[in-house]
Design an enzyme around this catalytic site. Structure first.
Site, PDB file in Angstrom:
ATOM      1  N   LYS A   1     -16.002 -14.091  -0.678  1.00 54.21           N
ATOM      2  CA  LYS A   1     -17.240 -15.086  -0.794  1.00 54.21           C
ATOM      3  C   LYS A   1     -17.651 -15.616   0.820  1.00 54.21           C
ATOM      4  O   LYS A   1     -18.507 -16.153   0.851  1.00 54.21           O
ATOM      5  CB  LYS A   1     -16.428 -16.493  -1.320  1.00 54.21           C
ATOM      6  CG  LYS A   1     -16.563 -16.315  -2.821  1.00 54.21           C
ATOM      7  CD  LYS A   1     -17.537 -15.988  -3.419  1.00 54.21           C
ATOM      8  CE  LYS A   1     -17.758 -15.157  -4.856  1.00 54.21           C
ATOM      9  NZ  LYS A   1     -18.346 -14.190  -5.071  1.00 54.21           N
TER      10      LYS A   1
ATOM     11  N   TYR B   1      -7.088  -5.921  -6.662  1.00 49.98           N
ATOM     12  CA  TYR B   1      -6.275  -6.922  -6.300  1.00 49.98           C
ATOM     13  C   TYR B   1      -4.628  -6.959  -6.724  1.00 49.98           C
ATOM     14  O   TYR B   1      -4.737  -7.209  -7.880  1.00 49.98           O
ATOM     15  CB  TYR B   1      -6.798  -8.202  -6.349  1.00 49.98           C
ATOM     16  CG  TYR B   1      -8.269  -8.519  -5.875  1.00 49.98           C
ATOM     17  CD1 TYR B   1      -8.323  -9.307  -4.574  1.00 49.98           C
ATOM     18  CD2 TYR B   1      -9.500  -7.971  -6.177  1.00 49.98           C
ATOM     19  CE1 TYR B   1      -9.573  -9.427  -4.182  1.00 49.98           C
ATOM     20  CE2 TYR B   1     -10.773  -8.128  -5.745  1.00 49.98           C
ATOM     21  CZ  TYR B   1     -10.608  -8.970  -4.480  1.00 49.98           C
ATOM     22  OH  TYR B   1     -11.931  -9.100  -4.001  1.00 49.98           O
TER      23      TYR B   1
ATOM     24  N   PRO C   1     -10.012 -14.764   2.375  1.00 49.64           N
ATOM     25  CA  PRO C   1     -10.784 -13.711   1.892  1.00 49.64           C
ATOM     26  C   PRO C   1     -10.899 -13.240   0.601  1.00 49.64           C
ATOM     27  O   PRO C   1     -11.523 -12.538  -0.014  1.00 49.64           O
ATOM     28  CB  PRO C   1     -10.697 -12.617   3.058  1.00 49.64           C
ATOM     29  CG  PRO C   1      -9.235 -13.074   3.267  1.00 49.64           C
ATOM     30  CD  PRO C   1      -9.263 -14.662   3.405  1.00 49.64           C
TER      31      PRO C   1
ATOM     32  N   TYR D   1     -17.086 -14.194  -9.360  1.00 40.86           N
ATOM     33  CA  TYR D   1     -16.866 -12.996  -8.541  1.00 40.86           C
ATOM     34  C   TYR D   1     -18.369 -12.473  -8.182  1.00 40.86           C
ATOM     35  O   TYR D   1     -18.661 -12.165  -7.138  1.00 40.86           O
ATOM     36  CB  TYR D   1     -15.918 -12.007  -8.945  1.00 40.86           C
ATOM     37  CG  TYR D   1     -15.401 -11.037  -8.046  1.00 40.86           C
ATOM     38  CD1 TYR D   1     -14.422 -11.116  -7.396  1.00 40.86           C
ATOM     39  CD2 TYR D   1     -16.396 -10.087  -7.836  1.00 40.86           C
ATOM     40  CE1 TYR D   1     -13.619 -10.327  -6.454  1.00 40.86           C
ATOM     41  CE2 TYR D   1     -15.917  -9.190  -6.458  1.00 40.86           C
ATOM     42  CZ  TYR D   1     -14.652  -9.293  -6.126  1.00 40.86           C
ATOM     43  OH  TYR D   1     -14.242  -8.457  -5.034  1.00 40.86           O
TER      44      TYR D   1
ATOM     45  N   HIS E   1     -20.318  -1.994  -7.887  1.00 43.74           N
ATOM     46  CA  HIS E   1     -19.149  -2.259  -8.570  1.00 43.74           C
ATOM     47  C   HIS E   1     -19.218  -2.987  -9.906  1.00 43.74           C
ATOM     48  O   HIS E   1     -19.545  -4.587  -9.778  1.00 43.74           O
ATOM     49  CB  HIS E   1     -18.264  -2.720  -7.694  1.00 43.74           C
ATOM     50  CG  HIS E   1     -17.385  -1.662  -6.660  1.00 43.74           C
ATOM     51  ND1 HIS E   1     -16.380  -1.890  -6.479  1.00 43.74           N
ATOM     52  CD2 HIS E   1     -18.078  -0.735  -6.547  1.00 43.74           C
ATOM     53  CE1 HIS E   1     -15.897  -0.876  -5.564  1.00 43.74           C
ATOM     54  NE2 HIS E   1     -17.008   0.026  -5.661  1.00 43.74           N
TER      55      HIS E   1
HETATM   56  C1  PHB Z   1     -13.251  -5.962   1.997  1.00 40.48           C
HETATM   57  O1  PHB Z   1     -13.723  -4.879   1.613  1.00 40.48           O
HETATM   58  O2  PHB Z   1     -13.287  -6.032   3.326  1.00 40.48           O
HETATM   59  C2  PHB Z   1     -12.994  -7.084   1.130  1.00 40.48           C
HETATM   60  C3  PHB Z   1     -13.080  -7.003  -0.014  1.00 40.48           C
HETATM   61  C4  PHB Z   1     -13.114  -8.089  -1.110  1.00 40.48           C
HETATM   62  C5  PHB Z   1     -12.245  -9.024  -0.633  1.00 40.48           C
HETATM   63  C6  PHB Z   1     -12.033  -9.339   0.800  1.00 40.48           C
HETATM   64  C7  PHB Z   1     -12.287  -8.047   1.812  1.00 40.48           C
HETATM   65  O3  PHB Z   1     -11.834  -9.722  -1.447  1.00 40.48           O
END
Ligand code: PHB
Ligand code: APR
Length: 389
Positions: A296, A200, A292, A384, A72
């Site tokens: 991280k 997000y 989450p 990130y 990504h």
């Molecule tokens: C996930 O794919 O489970 C996931 C991805 C990004 C995040 C948290 C969880 O910030």
């Protein structure tokens, strides 16, 4: 029994450390409270920093990851009517990799088993003795029989609810914690991801995240109340709520289906200091938790393992204890930056029960600044993709 490094916990931290040490001829024994199936049944995040990927390569367990992972180069951020992308590749020259933590753990178990690594499952009453002496030992029970391991060092990789952290006396230990007044309800579904990048999304109904594992396995989350249970949410209710919280262009093309996993996790920031006491070293969730938002959790565990592994190598290969002596300081310096990023990203995109109209204007201003300002995006992207070790 005797080993060089006794490792408490057979999650990703403990297994990765054990495998890395094995490749350098350093012996370890892993003690895991649950069964292997139980550990592999836990669904966790799936975004790996390149530092983590490099460690998997060094551990010789990257073949399946390299073949199946998805690179990504950016992510989508949305907040109300504001929608923009952050281009990691352009801003940092780097990227992240999508590969589930469950798969990471499976690959590590396979490698440890293939190498004849010692992993004891269903251990009870694990107790660390004399960690502040030159000769620590660990006792544990299996099937009602007590066992003892004498070792040079103990790695506490036993997660947030483990015993390792509690072994450090309260006179030495300092804990920092922030609880958030909400959780994340997550589902896994055998459907194609709504978009090729993660989304997000902050909305007036709360936060949502669109993520994935592969081209036919999607992972979605919505912010929920701490009093909710997964049974409160039918699949239909979940999909309806998710669609309301993401931009219309994505909601319109979202493919829904039955959930194959559904769970709720409360959000927490937590750090314990120091991460070393005598010959005991804390790694991963045993020492710190992040919310989450920003993915991280696993990546901070990996940086701990990097510092501890290199410190142990320096000790065994060169007789130099500088690396292990500075472990706590090095690990914590990086951890606090990941804590800051996860906290800031959580604050940026979630609805808090006590937010007033002023707070919401500030949140919008923060999002606008991030959308308009290349330097701000660069700071976001650097965090990130992962700060250097
Ligand atoms: C996930 O794919 O489970 C996931 C991805 C990004 C995040 C948290 C969880 O910030
Ligand atoms: N004795 C032996 N094993 C224990 C004990 C104990 N007293 N207590 C806990 N364990 C085991 C747990 O059963 C678990 O398998 O330790 C393991 C810890 O694994 P994780 O909780 O996965 O923690 P860690 O390996 O540090 O992984 C880092 O990153 O994405 C985040 O939270 C996520 O699990 C993830 C973490």
């Amino acid at each position: 029994m005797r080993t060089q490094v006794a490792i408490i916990g057979g999650g990703p931290s403990g297994l990765l450390l054990s495998q890395l040490l094995h490749r350098k001829g350093i012996d370890s024994i892993v003690l895991e409270r649950k069964t292997k199936d139980y550990v592999l049944g836990r669904i966790r995040a799936g975004i790996l920093e390149t530092g983590f990927v490099d460690l998997m390569r060094e551990a010789g367990v990257a073949n399946r990851m390299d073949a199946e992972c998805i690179i990504h180069d950016g992510t989508v951020i949305s907040y109300g009517d504001t929608l923009f992308g952050v281009d990691f590749k352009d801003l940092t020259g780097s990227h992240v990799v999508v590969y589930g933590q469950t798969e990471v753990t499976r690959d590590l178990y396979e490698a440890r088993e293939a190498a004849g690594g010692k992993i004891v499952f269903e251990t009870e009453a694990v107790t660390i003795h004399d960690a502040d002496s030159d000769a620590p030992h660990v006792t544990y029970m299996v099937d009602g029989t007590e066992h003892r391991i004498d070792c040079d060092f103990v790695a506490g990789c036993d997660g947030f609810h483990g015993v390792s952290r509690q072994t450090i006396p309260l006179t030495v230990r300092r804990e920092y914690e922030k609880l958030y007044p909400f959780g994340w309800l997550g589902i896994l579904s055998q459907t194609p991801p709504v978009h090729h990048e993660l989304i997000y999304s902050g909305s007036d109904r709360g936060f949502a995240l669109c993520s994935m594992r592969n081209e036919n396995l999607s992972r979605y989350y919505i912010q929920c109340s701490l009093s909710d249970t997964p049974e409160d949410w039918t699949d239909a209710a979940f999909w309806t709520e998710l669609k309301r919280r993401i931009p219309e262009e994505y909601a319109d093309r979202l493919v829904t289906g039955p959930s194959i996993e559904k769970s709720i996790a409360p959000l927490r920031s937590f750090v314990t200091e120091p991460m070393r006491w005598g010959r005991l070293f804390l790694c991963g969730d045993a020492a710190h938790i992040v919310p989450p938002t920003g993915a991280k959790g696993l990546n901070t565990a990996a940086s701990d393992i990097h510092y501890l592994y290199n410190g142990l190598l320096q000790y065994y290969a060169e007789g130099d204890s500088e690396g292990i002596d500075r472990y706590s300081e090095k690990a914590l310096t990086r951890i606090w930056k990941a804590e800051r990023f996860s906290w800031a990203t959580t604050n940026l995109l979630h609805r808090f029960p006590d937010q007033n109209a002023f707070d919401l204007k500030i949140q919008q201003a923060d999002v606008d600044f991030l959308r308009e300002n290349r330097e701000a995006q660069s700071v976001f992207a650097q965090n990130y993709v992962g700060l250097p070790y």
